[in-house]
Design a protein around this motif. Structure first.
Motif, PDB file in Angstrom:
ATOM      1  N   ILE A  40      -2.803   2.228  -0.791  1.00 10.89           N
ATOM      2  CA  ILE A  40      -2.656   0.767  -0.771  1.00 10.89           C
ATOM      3  C   ILE A  40      -2.215   0.295   0.612  1.00 10.89           C
ATOM      4  O   ILE A  40      -2.712  -0.719   1.132  1.00 10.89           O
ATOM      5  CB  ILE A  40      -1.655   0.320  -1.845  1.00 10.89           C
ATOM      6  CG1 ILE A  40      -2.250   0.576  -3.237  1.00 10.89           C
ATOM      7  CG2 ILE A  40      -1.296  -1.157  -1.681  1.00 10.89           C
ATOM      8  CD1 ILE A  40      -1.269   0.390  -4.370  1.00 10.89           C
ATOM      9  N   MET A  41      -1.310   1.030   1.237  1.00 12.65           N
ATOM     10  CA  MET A  41      -0.872   0.684   2.591  1.00 12.65           C
ATOM     11  C   MET A  41      -2.027   0.762   3.577  1.00 12.65           C
ATOM     12  O   MET A  41      -2.198  -0.114   4.429  1.00 12.65           O
ATOM     13  CB  MET A  41       0.266   1.619   3.020  1.00 12.65           C
ATOM     14  CG  MET A  41       1.545   1.413   2.233  1.00 12.65           C
ATOM     15  SD  MET A  41       2.782   2.705   2.548  1.00 12.65           S
ATOM     16  CE  MET A  41       3.239   2.316   4.245  1.00 12.65           C
ATOM     17  N   ILE A  42      -2.808   1.804   3.463  1.00 10.09           N
ATOM     18  CA  ILE A  42      -3.979   1.957   4.326  1.00 10.09           C
ATOM     19  C   ILE A  42      -4.927   0.777   4.125  1.00 10.09           C
ATOM     20  O   ILE A  42      -5.414   0.166   5.082  1.00 10.09           O
ATOM     21  CB  ILE A  42      -4.701   3.287   4.032  1.00 10.09           C
ATOM     22  CG1 ILE A  42      -3.824   4.472   4.457  1.00 10.09           C
ATOM     23  CG2 ILE A  42      -6.056   3.342   4.747  1.00 10.09           C
ATOM     24  CD1 ILE A  42      -4.343   5.825   3.977  1.00 10.09           C
ATOM     25  N   ASN A 100       0.353   3.327  14.101  1.00 12.01           N
ATOM     26  CA  ASN A 100       1.692   2.774  14.337  1.00 12.01           C
ATOM     27  C   ASN A 100       2.498   2.728  13.046  1.00 12.01           C
ATOM     28  O   ASN A 100       3.691   3.064  13.029  1.00 12.01           O
ATOM     29  CB  ASN A 100       1.582   1.357  14.907  1.00 12.01           C
ATOM     30  CG  ASN A 100       1.034   1.324  16.319  1.00 12.01           C
ATOM     31  OD1 ASN A 100       1.043   2.323  17.027  1.00 12.01           O
ATOM     32  ND2 ASN A 100       0.532   0.177  16.727  1.00 12.01           N
ATOM     33  N   LEU A 101       1.853   2.310  11.965  1.00 10.70           N
ATOM     34  CA  LEU A 101       2.524   2.223  10.668  1.00 10.70           C
ATOM     35  C   LEU A 101       2.931   3.605  10.175  1.00 10.70           C
ATOM     36  O   LEU A 101       4.077   3.814   9.751  1.00 10.70           O
ATOM     37  CB  LEU A 101       1.594   1.562   9.647  1.00 10.70           C
ATOM     38  CG  LEU A 101       2.089   1.508   8.194  1.00 10.70           C
ATOM     39  CD1 LEU A 101       3.393   0.714   8.085  1.00 10.70           C
ATOM     40  CD2 LEU A 101       1.015   0.907   7.292  1.00 10.70           C
ATOM     41  N   ASP A 140       3.559  -8.162   3.684  1.00 11.77           N
ATOM     42  CA  ASP A 140       3.839  -8.563   2.312  1.00 11.77           C
ATOM     43  C   ASP A 140       2.948  -7.825   1.316  1.00 11.77           C
ATOM     44  O   ASP A 140       3.378  -7.517   0.198  1.00 11.77           O
ATOM     45  CB  ASP A 140       3.679 -10.077   2.159  1.00 11.77           C
ATOM     46  CG  ASP A 140       4.807 -10.858   2.828  1.00 11.77           C
ATOM     47  OD1 ASP A 140       5.925 -10.317   2.892  1.00 11.77           O
ATOM     48  OD2 ASP A 140       4.569 -11.983   3.287  1.00 11.77           O
ATOM     49  N   SER A 141       1.712  -7.540   1.690  1.00 12.67           N
ATOM     50  CA  SER A 141       0.823  -6.762   0.818  1.00 12.67           C
ATOM     51  C   SER A 141       1.375  -5.360   0.600  1.00 12.67           C
ATOM     52  O   SER A 141       1.359  -4.830  -0.518  1.00 12.67           O
ATOM     53  CB  SER A 141      -0.582  -6.681   1.426  1.00 12.67           C
ATOM     54  OG  SER A 141      -1.191  -7.950   1.494  1.00 12.67           O
ATOM     55  N   ILE A 142       1.876  -4.758   1.664  1.00  9.84           N
ATOM     56  CA  ILE A 142       2.462  -3.425   1.562  1.00  9.84           C
ATOM     57  C   ILE A 142       3.688  -3.458   0.651  1.00  9.84           C
ATOM     58  O   ILE A 142       3.851  -2.608  -0.234  1.00  9.84           O
ATOM     59  CB  ILE A 142       2.831  -2.897   2.965  1.00  9.84           C
ATOM     60  CG1 ILE A 142       1.557  -2.568   3.756  1.00  9.84           C
ATOM     61  CG2 ILE A 142       3.743  -1.666   2.869  1.00  9.84           C
ATOM     62  CD1 ILE A 142       1.810  -2.263   5.218  1.00  9.84           C
TER      63      ILE A 142
END
Length: 231
Positions: A40-42, A100-101, A140-142
């Protein structure tokens, strides 16, 4: 410029009514698509400025390369990662942002997403926004979809739907729109999730750059003068 303290119009249509209308039309969305918090983060990074269909292709490539894994992503060269996620568009830039994340999660939380998402949502949001390439919508999505944390996601569809119906001023920014939702709707993760998912569905089918209002579940709430446009 509109004062930050007054982004609302005189419309008396409540956001809760808007939610019920979309839910009645579409039913529950069970969204965001992803098999794990990392996926989901990706997706949250890759979906910037592209369609979800392209994101799915890029994530499929990552799965084929066995790279939906924090440690392996962290050690993959950015140039190599860029080629793998090429279908997502702006792939060189997104590869840097994704790296970076991942680097932040690895260095600060030792790759432990459960530990990361156990932190205070406001503090964690500030951390994410400090990462080069992570803006408010992505952060916010993350937090909401990967972390199951209480924050409302505002995207282009959200702004467009509210502004075209005259429910918020055209000058309202991300944070004003987000505050409008936080003040009006039940403060529950599941509700935030469902509301945003319904907005995305409605926006994708009807409230595009060129609007298709006929048949839209929110058509009945358009002002008598029609779609509101910026002056």
């Amino acid at each position: 410029m509109l004062p930050r303290t007054s982004p609302l119009t005189d419309s008396n249509v409540s956001l809760n009514t808007v939610f019920e209308k979309m839910l009645e039309h579409y039913g529950p969305q069970d969204w965001w698509p992803g098999e794990s918090p990392l996926e989901i983060m990706i997706g949250a990074v890759l979906t910037q400025n592209t369609s979800w269909k392209n994101v799915e292709k890029a994530i499929a490539n990552l799965k084929d390369a066995d790279l939906v894994h924090l440690g392996r992503l962290d050690t993959t060269r950015v140039e190599e990662l860029a080629e793998i996620i090429r279908p997502s568009g702006y792939y060189r830039l997104k590869a840097k942002r994704l790296h970076n994340l991942v680097s932040h999660v690895m260095s600060k939380y030792d790759g432990d997403l459960e530990w990361m998402f156990s932190h205070d949502v406001s503090t964690l949001r500030e951390e994410l926004l400090a990462i080069n390439g992570i803006g408010p919508e992505t952060a916010d999505s993350i937090l909401l979809y990967a972390g199951n944390l209480k924050t409302f996601v505002v995207d282009a569809y959200t702004a467009r739907i509210l502004k075209r119906h005259g429910w918020i001023e055209w000058e309202a920014d991300y944070h004003q729109i987000q505050e409008h939702f936080v003040n009006e709707v039940p403060a529950e993760v599941e509700h935030y999730n469902e509301f945003h998912a319904l907005i995305v569905r409605t926006g994708n089918e009807f409230c595009r750059k060129t609007p298709k209002c006929q048949g839209c579940p929110l058509e009945c709430y358009l002002p008598e003068s029609g779609i509101q446009e910026p002056i």
